[in-house]
Design a protein around this motif. Structure first.
Motif, PDB file in Angstrom:
ATOM      1  N   GLY A   2       5.994   2.020   1.160  1.00  0.00           N
ATOM      2  CA  GLY A   2       4.848   1.643   1.710  1.00  0.00           C
ATOM      3  C   GLY A   2       4.884   0.419   2.223  1.00  0.00           C
ATOM      4  O   GLY A   2       5.877  -0.569   1.567  1.00  0.00           O
TER       5      GLY A   2
ATOM      6  N   GLN B  40      -1.182   4.341  -7.405  1.00  0.00           N
ATOM      7  CA  GLN B  40      -0.224   3.582  -8.129  1.00  0.00           C
ATOM      8  C   GLN B  40      -0.611   2.160  -7.529  1.00  0.00           C
ATOM      9  O   GLN B  40      -0.933   2.170  -6.118  1.00  0.00           O
ATOM     10  CB  GLN B  40       1.062   3.971  -7.684  1.00  0.00           C
ATOM     11  N   LYS B  41      -0.346   0.974  -8.066  1.00  0.00           N
ATOM     12  CA  LYS B  41      -0.573  -0.308  -7.774  1.00  0.00           C
ATOM     13  C   LYS B  41       0.857  -0.881  -7.595  1.00  0.00           C
ATOM     14  O   LYS B  41       1.528  -1.224  -8.524  1.00  0.00           O
ATOM     15  CB  LYS B  41      -1.578  -1.077  -8.548  1.00  0.00           C
TER      16      LYS B  41
ATOM     17  N   ILE C 120       0.894  -1.268  -0.070  1.00  0.00           N
ATOM     18  CA  ILE C 120       0.096   0.059   0.105  1.00  0.00           C
ATOM     19  C   ILE C 120       0.817   1.415  -0.044  1.00  0.00           C
ATOM     20  O   ILE C 120       1.779   1.114   0.767  1.00  0.00           O
ATOM     21  CB  ILE C 120      -0.837  -0.081   1.345  1.00  0.00           C
TER      22      ILE C 120
ATOM     23  N   ARG D 170       1.346   5.563  -0.615  1.00  0.00           N
ATOM     24  CA  ARG D 170       0.569   7.024  -0.203  1.00  0.00           C
ATOM     25  C   ARG D 170       0.068   7.526  -1.366  1.00  0.00           C
ATOM     26  O   ARG D 170      -1.188   7.720  -1.176  1.00  0.00           O
ATOM     27  CB  ARG D 170       1.807   7.753   0.170  1.00  0.00           C
ATOM     28  N   ASP D 171       0.553   7.332  -2.479  1.00  0.00           N
ATOM     29  CA  ASP D 171      -0.085   7.597  -3.762  1.00  0.00           C
ATOM     30  C   ASP D 171      -1.079   6.457  -4.131  1.00  0.00           C
ATOM     31  O   ASP D 171      -0.593   5.526  -4.755  1.00  0.00           O
ATOM     32  CB  ASP D 171       0.945   7.830  -4.690  1.00  0.00           C
ATOM     33  N   ALA D 172      -2.420   6.620  -3.703  1.00  0.00           N
ATOM     34  CA  ALA D 172      -3.185   5.395  -3.994  1.00  0.00           C
ATOM     35  C   ALA D 172      -3.361   5.188  -5.405  1.00  0.00           C
ATOM     36  O   ALA D 172      -3.937   3.891  -5.529  1.00  0.00           O
ATOM     37  CB  ALA D 172      -4.423   5.731  -3.275  1.00  0.00           C
TER      38      ALA D 172
ATOM     39  N   ALA E   9      -2.773   1.061   6.450  1.00  0.00           N
ATOM     40  CA  ALA E   9      -1.296   1.876   5.901  1.00  0.00           C
ATOM     41  C   ALA E   9      -1.548   3.149   6.231  1.00  0.00           C
ATOM     42  O   ALA E   9      -0.639   3.678   6.613  1.00  0.00           O
ATOM     43  CB  ALA E   9      -1.460   1.671   4.433  1.00  0.00           C
ATOM     44  N   GLN E  10      -2.508   3.804   6.300  1.00  0.00           N
ATOM     45  CA  GLN E  10      -2.816   5.320   6.897  1.00  0.00           C
ATOM     46  C   GLN E  10      -2.533   5.295   8.196  1.00  0.00           C
ATOM     47  O   GLN E  10      -1.419   6.263   8.438  1.00  0.00           O
ATOM     48  CB  GLN E  10      -4.231   5.689   6.744  1.00  0.00           C
TER      49      GLN E  10
ATOM     50  N   SER F 181      -9.126  -2.603   6.833  1.00  0.00           N
ATOM     51  CA  SER F 181      -8.826  -2.939   5.349  1.00  0.00           C
ATOM     52  C   SER F 181      -7.176  -2.574   5.438  1.00  0.00           C
ATOM     53  O   SER F 181      -6.635  -1.684   6.232  1.00  0.00           O
ATOM     54  CB  SER F 181      -9.427  -2.193   4.495  1.00  0.00           C
TER      55      SER F 181
ATOM     56  N   GLU G 203      -5.960  -0.683   3.336  1.00  0.00           N
ATOM     57  CA  GLU G 203      -5.506   0.651   3.332  1.00  0.00           C
ATOM     58  C   GLU G 203      -5.613   1.460   4.582  1.00  0.00           C
ATOM     59  O   GLU G 203      -5.051   2.498   4.882  1.00  0.00           O
ATOM     60  CB  GLU G 203      -6.700   1.320   2.359  1.00  0.00           C
TER      61      GLU G 203
END
Lengths: 332, 332, 332, 332, 332, 332
Positions: free
Chosen positions: D266, C279-280, C273, C275-277, D252-253, D247, D249
């Motif tokens: 990440g 990108q995968k 995961i 920071r820049d969502a 990750a936050q 989740s 995400e």
């Protein structure tokens, strides 16, 4: 089959004191034979009745005091620390000439006002608690500090005492010093009048054993005989010079006039036969102290000596060994 | 310039216990850096506030008790012998897992009637004097023999105790035993119920330092954190297996059915992409105790695991270290 | 109380082969604990039923052949020299990967016409007596020279064979060679086709013990399981790379296209995961052979890998160890 | 048959620098295999084209400068002293992280007025002759003293410089210092601004070899690749924590909000399947700097992490190694 | 340029026997000079024609038997084991006085009924197989057991024989014993009448070399001359006493009356000149056996001796060495 | 309190030269007492005014040249390399009899056409550059090669020079050789006429110190006196034989007729009193050179000598030591 050892002598079991003891006995003609380096027992082929045991120096004092061994070679430092006051230990020889060290008081170098015992006492009086002294020799240190009337607490330690002031768990130390280098490395300074106990190797015995066991008494005589004859020999050399002279008596007179080569009883004088029969030469033998040798050589040259040969001496026996007589007196 | 160390940890200064302590700390991520082999001080680069000092194990106990150092790693044997009863020493961790040995009573092999403490007591009662016991641990040995109600005299010694019965200055010994080989070499036998004190390395601290110095308290937390996480990790391995399955949940059920590979929280499961897209493979990660590894491998194979990779683990951190909590409680 | 060891494994008792055996077993998770360096017995805490014995390599072969020990690690050189022909010894693993050396024929450097076995044979035929060959391996050397049809006399020796030609009591030698430096120092030269026996460490067992003792058979399985998993792991590394991609499947296709990083079953792929969502990113794990690592890194970079982490692997277990199956077949 | 080494790397031939170099290369995956301790040549099995040579550090500089070897690992101190000014030597890596020491000016402790370079200059001006400076590094010392404008005579010596002021043949010294203990033992004091040259181990190469031999250039890339990936890995650990969350995400936050565990790209996040299907758990992997570990553990606990596993990392590869690019630029 | 050595003497190449041989030769005036510790060759500056070679004791016997070396110093144990029966080896001196050990039969301590050879024979007859005897000396052990008529199987071994009974691959051992400590450590007991072969160092030669090479024969004479003169001197001391007496003859009569100080030919007597000319003193020199020294001192004191000096003796030469004559007889 | 040392003697600080120097001085009666192995200073109890300093051999030359020490024992090789040309160093004794080695030119074994200096010169002339010569002795090597008129470049090195030709950074070497084994190990060959400088240990002094300090001059006399008397004694033995004869003069005539036993001044002859008063026996003492001993024994036997005793000699003093007179002359 060899006779079984029945008398026991304990030697230091490690370090410099062990090797010095073995070297000393070997040089005195009493080589120790240790069949197995891991073993704590050994023999002296020249004295089959004597069994050797290896122990720590302090344990040697305990064993001789208790009588489980008859004789011991150990340091005077641990002897005085551990001998107790029941008179069980008798000292046969206290200057074996090796294992020298001194138990001394040492203060941090930075204590610039402390230069001797009086100034130490003064400085310590400014503390709000007694002086803390780290030592492995509480008995001797206690006695010394009490005589000097310095209030103190003793701190017993096992390892490297020299670091105690730096680590802060003691103010000063009372420790064994040989060259002083270790003190210096740790920024400590021995006090010139802080000598708690001088030390070197000594031969000790159990008093009761000597009083009740004739074999032990005879062994004491033998050990002292060998040791004294060896120590005397170590410091002397046999000097043989060829000299021209009218007669043995004339030569002897010349020798008597010199201070280093007079000899105990007078010199031994033998004729030397030379090719030129008109000359009369003699060979003069005399025992000279090792440290007078340079002077002796000069004196012999002065009175015509030449071709001077110097030979080693293994033993010098005199009358009954004085220390043996002293021991007999002490046993009564 | 590095920050100056302000907290002190003493480590054993020689022999196996020194190298084992250094290895242990290094494996726990706290490598000790000793710039000079002759020096008695060192640093831990990962904990710049911590200064290391090297002392004899018994001196460590004295220094921590007095407070001249804050922490120490030493043997429980000398700790119990020297800790005194003023409560100055607090034990932070008593099973560091190295330095194992036991203080035990040992009798001559030839005493065939003496097989345990009761028979020793009976046999000793036939003597016309108290049993003589040589030891370097008079406090612990005194306490043990008094509890067992055996009349005795203690004989303090410094060197190789095992030879005392042969030399005759003691009847039995109370000495440290690791493999028992030295006893055997000296024809002695430990009594099965003669365990005076079991021992291994322990981490100790000065109570007052923890109570008054927040930096010392924080250091205690860090040391315990590292040590516990390391000790936990040492006994575990990370096992990763590839398994075919319908879904992560289905695989998890299979794993839960096996006893060794269930994991603490459950296994971590990730997809594995294979060339043959019709098959569904997953990678399963689980932490397994080292001594259950053979069983875990068998179980994983049973439920279809293959290509099993095992990796080392450096630390396992759990919640706050339990021993830290215990310490906080003890400090109140 | 620990269970008493009932199965015995003999290890080499000195030199490089001893330390290499101990290191090998330790790396395989079977650390040997030797309570006393002077002792000839030890334990493996991870396998309490296994007792370790230390013997000379040749004595290990004799003991396994006779059955007084069940297993042994020794060199193939002494194994082949001493195994006899009664089939009592079964070889469980013959490429343990350490203890490499070769039994080779070596001739004086000055024999410039002798460059291989045929020229040696020709040269020896000019002597008026058979070629004198010094060796510590008479059985293997006899066999080799007879196969090559070279008339010879064997001279058995115990010490430094390399000096025999200089001293004149042999013409050539048949001796163990590792780096060849010693041969060179003694002005000898190995013949390229003079390899009498290649050697490395091997794990052997007594056949009858495996056939009659189920515990020994189970121990054989365990030893082989650990050893094979360790040897496989030693040559591999776990590589984890972060990669951007559309989907796990798309990434997998890229990986399959590269030769070094395809993986056995396919790579493990987990989401990362960022920071820049928008990108995968994925984390790709794959096991790579150590000597292909540089290529694998290059390939991963080529397809967009970055932040590549490489971790060690302790064991890689596959299905039942093939050598165990081979052993079972040989036992029938 | 192995390919013959064609590229040469010189390593220090004795002392701490030798063992540290071998340990460093081994940890970087480039174990050096020295078949014979007496030999001055060795191999690196992972790089068969590379031949290892052992030389004194100063001779390494000379050999690389002359081009008789292609690469060398040596100290910056001797490099700067001996590299000359013809630009033949190119430095590939100058912070290998071992072999730290400093060339420093040291004065007698008793010079209490001399505390820095200016006061040294002033004090020396009271002499009726130039300051006598003993050193093994005349080039660097000459340059330093000239820059500082201190009149001086250099005295070249081979042995223990620290004794020179005591023996009286120099006033001060310019010598290598690691812990400072030896200076202290000899009653010397380093001047804080008297740092002539800081030093640690460096990897150097012959410029012409890199310019003309593509194999040498490729070897430089490999060496730098391995060394940089190893040095980066040495300071990091792989941390894997189990965390409950809604989740990936969401987790990750939380991680991005903490400073130590954000990760480069990440975190990698995988599902953990737990027995209680109602809970959602994830496994979070992130690489953390070793010295931030305690903080990272605290942060992970703060956001719900538990069962935190820490694993070692062997290498971390990034894009093309920056030092390789720097080298290419320097070669143009 | 020195003359090239043409005669060869082999010395033991390792362990105690090597150092004892070198010490023995050095004490006999034949110091061995080994320019390089790694070399297997050396010189004797006092005998330039003699080249020294270092070999294992058993290889020395083989080399002398074959004639590739002329002389050897080795143990009687390996000599008797390996000399064969072709008469090639002639023993020049079989009591060099060092390297003492004994090849003995030893049984487990637990065999309490076995106290000598007859009881061993009886006990072994209760076995259902021959007695298994581990040994490194099959020839001597075979001969001994056959003479004693004990059915047996020999088991050849290379390493530590003492563990064989414990490991179970032999019942008893036939092994070299020096102090007996190793037997005791392994719970074995030597049988008093189980002496297979007593041993010490011996000087041996190749018969043919002595018969055909006059230089070798002359070297044999020299070696025996030095060795015998040294061995004789080792046990004696030169005693010089001062004595008062009427005349040399009167003193001699007193000396003849004592048993220890009569001397071989009579004492040497020289005048001593003393300050008091009225007294007549003489110096009396006599050679005394070292072990009679205490008695000699007592006797000398009894008859008025004082100031007794004892000096070392390097050699005592008598007529042609008896062993040389014996050798000449044996060569015919 | 001992007198403070005021005169300084520097000794080599490591390796064989250190131990040989200490052994030499000890044998000469000047035992060095080093209280601490780590210290660089020591004392000679027999010469309290003499302080010992330990330095590297080359530093000793520098220190004596500068006058910071008065005397030094070092090798002639470094003396000639470093003495400079200002005449500050005076050589008191240049054949102390230990520390022998030679600075020699050595070429690769493979240069089969190069067998001496002329062929080396011829071969080198075929190169397209000057001969590259690696050496640690640039001054002496430069001088030698210039005298031989061989164009060359010197390459200074610190470590193992012998590998330079193999590594390719030099063509030949100029290096110290003792046994030649190291050259051989590295496939080099010394040229028979390539002796750049022969060397052994020498006693040197600072000229100015001797000229201005009477204590230093007196110390020079003492050192030479002891050293010369010791060196003379080392090569001689005192031989005492019993002989039958008519008169001392008749015996002397027989002795004068033999070449080895004539003695310097004539033999010393004393009567031996034998039991059988009819026989006349004499004891004959004479000093014989050690290497003439076998001949002397034969000659003494020829003229009726028997019971020949040989004793060691510690010193032989003659008139004023010739080297002292030479020194006085050189100082003027």
């Amino acid at each position: 089959m060899q006779p079984q050892p029945t008398i026991r002598l304990s030697l230091p079991s490690k370090g410099r004191l062990e090797s010095d003891s073995l070297d000393f006995l070997s040089a005195a003609g009493l080589r120790v034979f240790k069949p197995n380096p891991r073993q704590y027992q050994a023999e002296v082929p020249a004295l089959p009745e004597l069994g050797i045991i290896f122990q720590r120096p302090a344990d040697i004092v305990v064993s001789v005091r208790q009588g489980s061994v008859d004789f011991g070679i150990t340091g005077i430092d641990v002897l005085e620390e551990k001998r107790g006051d029941n008179g069980n230990i008798i000292v046969l020889h206290d200057t074996l000439g090796f294992g020298h060290c001194s138990l001394k008081l040492a203060v941090p170098e930075s204590w610039s006002d402390v230069t001797d015992i009086p100034s130490l006492k003064k400085f310590a009086s400014t503390f709000d608690r007694p002086l803390r002294v780290a030592t492995k020799f509480p008995v001797l240190t206690e006695r010394f500090l009490s005589q000097k009337d310095i209030p103190h607490t003793l701190i017993s330690a096992e390892g490297t005492l020299e670091t105690a002031p730096t680590l802060g768990y003691a103010d000063i130390i009372s420790d064994l010093v040989s060259s002083g280098q270790t003190l210096k490395d740790n920024r400590l300074r021995a006090l010139p009048d802080g000598l708690v106990q001088p030390s070197q190797a000594a031969l000790i015995a159990n008093r009761k054993s000597l009083q009740t066991n004739p074999n032990a008494l005879e062994m004491a005589r033998r050990l002292l005989e060998y040791i004294e004859a060896h120590l005397r020999a170590k410091d002397n050399l046999l000097v043989i010079a060829n000299m021209r002279g009218e007669s043995p008596e004339a030569l002897a007179q010349k020798l008597f006039a010199e201070t280093s080569v007079g000899g105990l009883q007078g010199p031994t004088i033998s004729p030397v036969i030379v090719r030129d029969a008109a000359q009369k030469w003699f060979s003069v033998s005399v025992v000279v102290r090792r440290d007078y040798l340079p002077r002796a050589i000069t004196e012999l040259r002065n009175i015509g000596g030449s071709g001077i040969i110097v030979s080693p001496v293994t033993y010098i026996f005199e009358e009954e060994p004085p220390r043996y007589k002293a021991m007999l007196a002490a046993l009564k």
